[in-house]
Design an enzyme around this catalytic site. Sequence first.
Site, PDB file in Angstrom:
ATOM      1  N   CYS A   1       1.294  -1.203  -0.001  1.00 46.81           N
ATOM      2  CA  CYS A   1       0.696  -0.029   0.154  1.00 46.81           C
ATOM      3  C   CYS A   1       0.901   1.347  -0.301  1.00 46.81           C
ATOM      4  O   CYS A   1       1.627   1.761  -0.909  1.00 46.81           O
ATOM      5  CB  CYS A   1      -1.567   0.014   1.247  1.00 46.81           C
ATOM      6  SG  CYS A   1      -2.305   1.179   1.116  1.00 46.81           S
TER       7      CYS A   1
ATOM      8  N   GLU B   1      -0.854  -8.753   4.718  1.00 43.94           N
ATOM      9  CA  GLU B   1      -0.822  -8.804   6.358  1.00 43.94           C
ATOM     10  C   GLU B   1      -2.162  -9.339   6.887  1.00 43.94           C
ATOM     11  O   GLU B   1      -2.566  -9.445   8.165  1.00 43.94           O
ATOM     12  CB  GLU B   1       0.077  -8.536   6.782  1.00 43.94           C
ATOM     13  CG  GLU B   1      -0.533  -6.428   6.907  1.00 43.94           C
ATOM     14  CD  GLU B   1      -0.286  -5.415   5.624  1.00 43.94           C
ATOM     15  OE1 GLU B   1      -1.004  -4.420   6.008  1.00 43.94           O
ATOM     16  OE2 GLU B   1      -0.286  -6.425   4.253  1.00 43.94           O
TER      17      GLU B   1
ATOM     18  N   HIS C   1      -3.226  -5.358   0.904  1.00 45.50           N
ATOM     19  CA  HIS C   1      -2.791  -6.237   1.752  1.00 45.50           C
ATOM     20  C   HIS C   1      -2.801  -7.377   2.728  1.00 45.50           C
ATOM     21  O   HIS C   1      -3.858  -7.588   3.638  1.00 45.50           O
ATOM     22  CB  HIS C   1      -3.558  -5.348   3.645  1.00 45.50           C
ATOM     23  CG  HIS C   1      -3.194  -3.315   3.215  1.00 45.50           C
ATOM     24  ND1 HIS C   1      -2.138  -3.659   4.036  1.00 45.50           N
ATOM     25  CD2 HIS C   1      -3.998  -2.471   2.458  1.00 45.50           C
ATOM     26  CE1 HIS C   1      -2.302  -1.441   3.843  1.00 45.50           C
ATOM     27  NE2 HIS C   1      -3.162  -1.553   3.337  1.00 45.50           N
TER      28      HIS C   1
END
Length: 232
Positions: free
Chosen positions: A86, A205, A203
Amino acid sequence: MKIAIIQFGGTNCDMDVLHVLKDVVGVDAETVWYKEESLTGFDGVVVPGGFSYGDYLRAGAIAARTPIMDSIKKIASEGKPVLGICNGFQILTEARLLEGALTTNEYPKFRCHWTNLRVETANTPFTSKFRKGEVIKLPIAHMEGKFYAEEATLAELDENEQVVFRYVDEKGRLTDKANPNGSLENIAGIVNSSRNVLGLMPHPERASESILGSDEGRKVFESMADYITENF
């Protein structure tokens, strides 16, 4: 093996990445403040998401000119993996570690929702655990995520298989509706010509444990860890 997670003023996804690397994937990781000038002892780098310096000037523009960037470029030049997520992707393009630019979404508003991505290549240090053509689900959260590049650059990215992820529908089809920000050619993530620097707007994660709704993102970090183990 030890992976550095870079912290800038305004970074806010660093602890999520740290948790995934240490507690989910099981590798040594450490946060590093942007004023540090050395990454000696690290085998890879993650530049996480957030709003570094409030996105003033342009998203990632100020962070790309901080002291730590020379060390990140050195890590990349050594063939070690560098992952930008990002805002991290934005920073890597501003630092010219990746081609193109991330601009304001086609409909200029913050977009925060799940997206479907198609894995365009498994031939990178970050996607070895995926299959080419596999459709995965990762969330986005950005206002400046529209990927732009000149026509010649786009052609080069395609020819060299540097496009790693594209926004698609649930059946893996490229459609305008599946594109959340107007990115050219539905591009969600690319690698450099050496294939060891990846930037993506979604994302991983935030999709690394099933309790979050998807654990497919962990494969990005697992692939990265495997690459380091095998090569460094």
